[in-house]
Design an enzyme around this catalytic site. Structure first.
Site, PDB file in Angstrom:
ATOM      1  N   GLU A 193       0.858  -1.368  -0.010  1.00 57.92           N
ATOM      2  CA  GLU A 193      -0.024   0.151   0.066  1.00 57.92           C
ATOM      3  C   GLU A 193       0.913   1.321   0.124  1.00 57.92           C
ATOM      4  OE1 GLU A 193      -4.256  -0.850   2.231  1.00 57.92           O
ATOM      5  OE2 GLU A 193      -2.667  -0.129   3.278  1.00 57.92           O
ATOM      6  N   CYS A 194       0.605   2.112  -1.048  1.00 60.66           N
ATOM      7  CA  CYS A 194       1.312   3.667  -1.008  1.00 60.66           C
ATOM      8  C   CYS A 194       2.884   3.151  -0.995  1.00 60.66           C
ATOM      9  CB  CYS A 194       0.706   4.455   0.077  1.00 60.66           C
ATOM     10  SG  CYS A 194       1.086   6.026  -0.485  1.00 60.66           S
TER      11      CYS A 194
END
Length: 436
Positions: free
Chosen positions: A327-328
């Site tokens: 994530e990210c």
């Protein structure tokens, strides 16, 4: 019975977090059990809450979560004496389009819980106008009640007297006024406050804030203004499916953005979580069946991440047979390369073709609704996921199969689709809840 109160302000940067921490620690020091929450998508403030209270804090979000989920999360305060919900941005600030049960505004949570709002007002550069702002916030939305005001950063006794008189004339209680006090300022970086675990003196800072606020604010009056709240124990109702039975979770200063409610939901569903540190050149647990790299600050540690050969080889070996998701910041590390703010290009793990740069920073911020085009750990193609995106990196290349069709809160399609290659997947959005 607990006392419930929402702490909000007209805008960001006014002092909500400092006041929340100070009140929480002061009441805890007096022998009360204090539970905090954070309204909206924020990883950093809940860790400060936990440092102040000794109890884990979680996020509640009216755009991404349904009422059952919010009720379940808030019910963890059932054994507390005081429950504080810290708002985000200004009291009524949310997105234009309604989500699951609101726009993400702090006012949604205040109205849903029927808790009064304690406003933090910074009257710098004004005097009686501060009362007009407070009165406008009080009257803007039926169903949202104002408990009163704490003034922050008052310039002088004369300044305080002018603002106090105007607020009292408007029928608004003033619980205290704080002069400027640099010693209780929390350091910041580009994604917000510097994380609590990175600050060795965090306990002393919170203690000083509590002492300072207790000296200038009527804590008993604030407590008496709170709502009497007696929640019923809520059944588990968090819409999050674990990505696997045994999850290897990257966890250190570069990979720290994990919502507590996510981890709790995974464990409640029977999943086991083992942690490892890429910064310490560790590999994921070989006994795990999925690896999850959360967001954080990989751009601040890009050189070290690039040099940690054991981490790279271990993650690549894991991904040959089992799913890996990022994530990210975790997504960036799964990519080919990351260019830092100084323009230096660092080789990442290469499980995806993504290449990102911080050399030319541009903020990407907002809620996201993603419909998966291909599966990712825990979710099949077609699943609808709610989350948010907050980063300053620029995409230089995103050549792999798009993971999802991603919309912002207005319904517009955005370019940050996420990616899939083999067993590796990644997204720029952070998952908050499933859309059911």
């Amino acid at each position: 019975m607990a006392a419930g109160l929402v702490i909000s302000a007209p805008a960001s940067g006014v002092g909500k977090t400092t006041l929340t921490l100070a009140l929480a620690r002061a009441w805890r020091n007096s022998g009360l059990r204090v539970q905090c929450f954070k309204s909206g998508p924020d990883y950093i403030d809940p860790a400060f809450h936990a440092a102040a209270t000794g109890r884990a804090s979680v996020n509640v979000d009216s755009w991404a979560m349904d009422r059952g989920t919010i009720s379940h999360l808030v019910s963890r305060g059932i054994d507390a004496d005081v429950v504080l919900a810290e708002g985000s941005m200004g009291l009524f600030d949310g997105v234009a389009a309604r989500g699951v049960c609101g726009t993400g505004a702090t006012a949604d949570i205040a109205e849903m819980l029927d808790w009064p709002v304690l406003l933090v007002i910074d009257p710098s550069g004004q005097a009686q106008t501060a009362a007009a702002i407070a009165a406008g916030l009080r009257d803007y939305r039926p169903g949202v009640r104002l408990a009163g005001v704490v003034l922050n950063r008052v310039a002088s006794p004369r300044h305080e007297a002018l603002v106090r008189r105007a607020l009292l004339d408007a029928g608004i209680a003033v619980f205290g006024a704080l002069p400027r006090h640099a010693e209780i300022s929390l350091p910041k970086r580009h994604l917000g406050l510097v994380q609590a675990e990175e600050q060795a003196e965090i306990g002393k800072l919170i203690d000083e804030a509590a002492r300072f606020v207790a000296e200038h604010v009527d804590l008993d009056a604030v407590l008496q203004s709170a709502a009497t709240w007696s929640p019923q124990p809520a059944a588990s109702h968090v819409n999050v499916t674990p990505p696997g039975q045994r999850i290897a979770l990257a966890r250190d200063a570069a990979f720290s953005f994990v919502y507590p409610h996510m981890l709790e939901a995974w464990r409640a569903a029977g999943a086991e979580i083992s942690t490892f540190s890429p910064l310490a050149d560790e590999s994921p647990d070989p006994g795990a069946d999925v690896c999850w790299l959360p967001g954080g600050y990989p751009e601040l540690h890009a050189g070290k991440i690039a040099a940690n050969a054991r981490f790279h080889s271990g993650l690549r070996g894991f991904a040959e047979t089992r799913p890996v998701h990022g994530e990210c910041g975790g997504y960036m590390v799964l990519g080919t390369a990351l260019t830092d703010a100084d323009g230096i290009r660092h080789e990442m793990t290469g499980l995806l073709g993504l290449e990102t740069s911080f050399a030319k920073r541009r903020m990407h911020l907002g809620y996201r609704l993603a419909e998966l085009a291909t599966p990712m750990p825990g979710h099949q193609a077609g699943a609808r996921l709610r989350g948010h995106e907050f980063h300053y990196s620029t995409i230089l290349a995103q050549p792999d199969t798009p993971l999802a069709v991603v919309h912002d809160a207005t319904g517009a399609v955005i370019a940050e689709t996420g990616s899939r290659r083999g067993q590796a997947t990644g997204t720029f959005f952070h998952l908050i809840a499933e859309d059911r």
